[in-house]
Design a protein around this motif. Structure first.
Motif, PDB file in Angstrom:
ATOM      1  N   ASP A   1      27.644  33.086  37.576  1.00  0.00           N
ATOM      2  CA  ASP A   1      28.788  33.068  38.422  1.00  0.00           C
ATOM      3  C   ASP A   1      30.110  32.600  37.901  1.00  0.00           C
ATOM      4  OD1 ASP A   1      28.233  35.120  40.040  1.00  0.00           O
ATOM      5  OD2 ASP A   1      26.467  33.958  41.397  1.00  0.00           O
TER       6      ASP A   1
ATOM      7  N   GLU B   1      38.090  40.323  50.155  1.00  0.00           N
ATOM      8  CA  GLU B   1      38.127  39.627  48.549  1.00  0.00           C
ATOM      9  C   GLU B   1      37.462  40.503  47.626  1.00  0.00           C
ATOM     10  OE1 GLU B   1      35.420  35.775  49.017  1.00  0.00           O
ATOM     11  OE2 GLU B   1      36.945  34.342  49.842  1.00  0.00           O
TER      12      GLU B   1
ATOM     13  N   GLU C   1      40.416  43.227  46.523  1.00  0.00           N
ATOM     14  CA  GLU C   1      41.132  42.114  45.659  1.00  0.00           C
ATOM     15  C   GLU C   1      39.760  42.193  44.249  1.00  0.00           C
ATOM     16  OE1 GLU C   1      43.590  40.205  45.712  1.00  0.00           O
ATOM     17  OE2 GLU C   1      44.246  40.415  47.825  1.00  0.00           O
ATOM     18  N   ARG C   2      38.892  41.977  44.525  1.00  0.00           N
ATOM     19  CA  ARG C   2      38.054  41.829  42.453  1.00  0.00           C
ATOM     20  C   ARG C   2      38.442  43.361  42.992  1.00  0.00           C
ATOM     21  NH1 ARG C   2      34.567  39.129  46.438  1.00  0.00           N
ATOM     22  NH2 ARG C   2      33.442  40.717  46.582  1.00  0.00           N
ATOM     23  N   ARG C   3      38.287  45.049  43.111  1.00  0.00           N
ATOM     24  CA  ARG C   3      38.890  45.625  43.291  1.00  0.00           C
ATOM     25  C   ARG C   3      39.597  46.446  42.253  1.00  0.00           C
ATOM     26  NH1 ARG C   3      35.990  49.341  48.137  1.00  0.00           N
ATOM     27  NH2 ARG C   3      33.581  48.472  47.219  1.00  0.00           N
TER      28      ARG C   3
ATOM     29  N   SER D   1      42.019  44.093  40.622  1.00  0.00           N
ATOM     30  CA  SER D   1      41.603  42.699  40.235  1.00  0.00           C
ATOM     31  C   SER D   1      41.495  43.564  38.348  1.00  0.00           C
ATOM     32  CB  SER D   1      41.486  41.333  39.874  1.00  0.00           C
ATOM     33  OG  SER D   1      42.181  40.894  40.678  1.00  0.00           O
ATOM     34  N   ARG D   2      40.587  44.428  38.992  1.00  0.00           N
ATOM     35  CA  ARG D   2      39.462  45.026  37.585  1.00  0.00           C
ATOM     36  C   ARG D   2      39.980  46.273  37.769  1.00  0.00           C
ATOM     37  NH1 ARG D   2      35.181  45.466  40.889  1.00  0.00           N
ATOM     38  NH2 ARG D   2      35.022  47.700  40.949  1.00  0.00           N
TER      39      ARG D   2
END
Length: 818
Positions: free
Chosen positions: A71, A285, A288-290, A292-293
């Motif tokens: 993290d 969030e 957003e992470r998906r 960005s990946r």
């Protein structure tokens, strides 16, 4: 071994530079090893490099693994980059990958042991071969772990590309990519008769179906494109065309995914389910992470495709074909819309490619139509705050902006503010001047923009711009001010308001002092331009002549410097031009020792002067003409403002010289016009009028110049003759006759030819009937023909009984035949 910090400290006669290298992990000591090379340049007294040496080194950065977990890896990586001076922020992703490996080091599969002697290329070597090593390695990190491959099974790997299962195709492409990492294996791939053609077909037909397959195939082409000898092979199988089609498709896919993300965001915000604000925030969030990946994976593919095209575009023919038939620029410009702080390498390679193509006019126009200017201004405006652009991205964006700014239409669009919604480009560039690493490239862009008067005018509204430029000029570390900086100062000094602000800054005394110390011709041009304007000239003179300033005798110093600058014609021209611009009545020109003698020497020996050649002035003859012109203009300034000094200029030695110049330089309109103005000043004063009229042939020169083709010269000659006529009545009739002939030159020529028998009566009759023009003596309508008496086939005489018949000064071509 010295540390990198101490290696940068300069010493007398040497210059040192540290070039960062690759970064690797030392898992046994829980440290990151940063390799670098210290280059030392040894210089002589003139600054020329005599020899150089390179010393490799490495720096070990200890990592505290007790508190390291997945993290906080990004946070620890940023801290390491901030503490280290030789790790660039663009390599933060690479440091994150190494820290991740330090937490859970990869374990090779037990079923495939690899002996040390047969070990393939290292991860770093594979990354470099693929294009992921060095500064741009962060976005290709996932491709470092490739399967082991045997060159003897090349046909088997190729056979997998024909399999219907996508997994088999991807496995075959990954194996081929692994072989490309080794130069010895790459030779076998190149020598294979069909492998490049098969890969090009797979990319064209199957690349859209599987991003992994497209990534592997493009990676193979990227490795091959590093070798110029393989470009012909790649172009023969249309690799560039297939890559452009893939790039166009990926841009469309990115827009679709971006639209889907916006819809999901809106759906989460507008949901009516029992969701708290915290739940909505977590859902946002997660999306957003998906996103960005997925975008990181796509960015790696697009990065490799653009870099492959950049290598293949070493052949200008390939580049033109891609631009003309495949809209390459339309594929590159949308890449700049992606976040420059999360897709650093991708943005950099796109900007590099666009900068390369911007030097061609057709490509520049296509970039404008594709909307590249707003995107560039968005990149260069992200300075400061939490969304700061990578320095490399910002520098490349400014360089592309510089290439585009050669076009006047681009400059207008930038200056008028139609290209940006984030503020004025001048404000952005002014802010960049405060950052030393962006200073040179921002000055280059400003040097282009300040060619237009509109930009100069708008720049005067930025309070910090002009004072900052003068401060940079004053404190420039080298003897001569840099070309980019001084060009901006010269351009601004031609604008009246900007010149006035320069005087209001109270820094012009330091600028003049630097001119006298360094003999900088271009910086002297700034002073000259400021002195030209009627508004700024009194302020400059007043500021430099204050008793509290030691520059009160700067005019004498300029005159003394001019006398010692005969070997530097470019500086001599600017010094004389500065003095000629100081049209101030308070100046006593005779107090400037040696100036009058210098003027006489330069004018009398101008055609035979021998100056050292200077690239700033071009040919020596041009330098001599410029010097003569500035000397004549200086004489005109002296004669117009100082009656005592004017008497010295009206002496016989000068009058003879001025007449010789009128004869020798009669083809140079500027010199002739300035000489006429000088004689006009002499004729305006009683002390010199009689001497000039008595001891010179100026009257005859003026009469001859009444026929000159230049309107300004004719007007100046006419004004001077008007003064002479007042004091020489004998010349009045001749002047009136000549003015009449000049005013009615066409009519007089016809009369002269008719008197010599060159015009026949039939030609005169034809001229009388020819045309139907208003005025000028030609017939305006059929009724006017009744005023002529056609007798024996000859045109008759005009009736001059009425006064109105004489009102028209130009009587046309209608003449009486004898």
């Amino acid at each position: 071994m010295s540390s990198p910090a101490s290696a940068n400290s300069p010493s007398a006669g040497t210059r040192r530079k540290v070039r960062p290298g690759h970064i690797e992990l030392d898992a046994q000591e829980n440290a990151i090893l940063v390799h670098y090379v210290t280059e030392t340049l040894y210089c002589d007294a003139s600054g020329e490099v005599t020899r150089s040496e390179s010393i490799p080194g490495q720096r070990k950065i200890k990592v505290d693994v007790s508190d390291l977990h997945r993290d906080n890896v990004p946070v620890v990586a940023r801290e390491i980059v901030e503490r280290s001076k030789i790790i660039h922020p663009s390599r933060t992703t690479e440091v994150e990958d190494l820290l991740t490996q330090l937490i859970a080091p990869p374990i090779p599969p037990a079923s495939q042991p690899q002996p040390a002697a047969a070990a393939g290329p290292s991860s770093r070597q594979r990354g470099d071969a693929y294009g992921g090593g060095g500064r741009g390695g962060g976005e290709c990190g996932e491709l470092l772990q490739l399967p082991l491959a045997d060159v003897g099974m090349l046909d088997d790997y190729l056979e997998k590309l024909y399999d219907e299962a996508m997994e088999e195709k991807v496995a075959g492409a990954r194996a081929l990519l692994s072989l490309c990492a080794s130069p010895s294996s790459l030779v076998h791939l190149v020598e294979h008769e069909s492998i490049v053609g098969v890969l090009s077909r797979v990319l064209r037909d199957e690349g859209r179906k599987s991003p992994d397959l497209a990534m592997c195939v493009v990676g193979i082409f990227l490795v091959m494109s590093h070798f110029t000898d393989l470009h012909a092979l790649l172009n023969a199988h249309q690799v560039a065309e297939s890559t452009v089609r893939l790039l166009e498709y990926e841009n469309k896919r990115w827009l679709v995914r971006l639209q889907e993300l916006r819809q999901k965001r809106q759906g989460i915000v507008d949901t009516t389910k029992d969701m708290t604000d915290d739940d909505k925030q977590k859902a946002l969030e997660l999306e957003e992470r998906r996103f960005s990946r997925v975008q990181r994976r796509q960015s790696r593919l697009v990065y490799s495709a653009i870099l492959t095209l950049l290598h293949l575009s070493e052949d200008i023919g390939v580049e033109r074909q891609l631009v003309a038939h495949h809209s390459l620029i339309r594929c590159l410009v949308p890449v700049l819309d992606r976040s420059p702080w999360t897709h650093v390498e991708l943005t950099m390679v796109a900007l590099t490619y666009l900068k390369k193509m911007a030097i061609i006019g057709e490509n520049k126009d296509e970039m404008r139509r594709a909307g590249v200017l707003p995107k560039l201004l968005r990149l260069v405006s992200c300075v400061g705050g939490g969304t700061q652009t990578s320095p490399f991205v910002l520098l490349l964006a400014c360089r592309l902006l510089y290439n585009l700014a050669f076009d006047p239409d681009v400059r207008v669009e930038l200056v008028e503010g139609t290209a940006s919604g984030r503020g004025s480009v001048l404000k952005i560039l002014t802010d960049l001047l405060k950052e030393p690493r962006y200073r040179q490239v921002s000055l280059r862009v400003l040097s282009q923009l300040t060619q237009d008067d509109r930009c100069k005018s708008l720049l005067t509204y930025h309070n910090d711009a002009i004072p900052m430029l003068l401060q940079l000029v004053i404190h420039f570390p080298e003897q001569k001010v840099g070309r980019d900086l001084v060009s901006v100062a010269v351009n601004l000094s031609t604008h009246p308001r900007a010149a006035e602000i320069m005087c209001d800054t109270k820094l012009m005394d330091k600028v003049v002092d630097r001119v006298m110390k360094t003999r900088d011709a271009l910086l002297c041009k700034v002073v000259r331009n400021v002195a030209r304007h009627d508004v700024s000239r009194p302020k400059l003179y007043e500021h430099l002549n204050k008793s509290s300033i030691r520059m009160s005798h700067w005019l004498k110093e300029f005159a003394r410097l001019a006398q010692t600058s005969l070997d530097a014609p470019e500086l001599l021209v600017e010094l004389l031009g500065t003095l000629s611009s100081m049209s101030v009545a308070e100046i006593r020109w005779l107090d400037l020792e040696g100036l009058i003698d210098l003027i006489h020497k330069l004018l009398s020996e101008g055609c035979g002067m021998t100056f050292a050649f200077s690239p700033l002035t071009g040919a020596i003859n041009e330098a001599i003409d410029d010097i003569v012109l500035e000397c004549v203009m200086l004489c005109g300034t002296i004669a117009a403002n100082d009656s005592e000094a004017m008497v010295h200029l009206a002496s016989p030695r000068f009058l003879t010289l001025f007449q010789e110049l009128l004869t020798a330089k009669q083809e140079d309109d500027e010199i002739v016009l300035q000489l006429l103005y000088l004689f006009h000043c002499f004729l305006m004063h009683d002390q010199t009028r009689d001497r000039v009229m008595r001891e010179s042939e100026i009257s005859q020169f003026l009469l001859d110049l009444l026929r000159d083709s230049n309107l300004a010269i004719r007007k100046q000659a006419s004004d001077s003759l008007s003064i002479i006529v007042e004091f020489d009545p004998q010349l009045a009739d001749k002047v009136k006759e000549l003015k009449y002939q000049v005013h009615n030159i066409e009519w007089c020529q016809i009369v002269r030819r008719e008197e010599q028998g060159e015009i026949l009566a039939s030609e005169i009759a034809r001229r009388a009937r020819d045309g139907n023009r208003d005025g000028g003596g030609h017939l305006a309508d059929e009724e006017e023909e009744d005023e002529f008496d056609d007798c024996d086939g000859r045109p008759g005489f005009l009736l001059w009984d009425e006064d109105e018949a004489l009102a028209d000064r130009y009587w046309g071509d209608v003449l009486a035949a004898t």
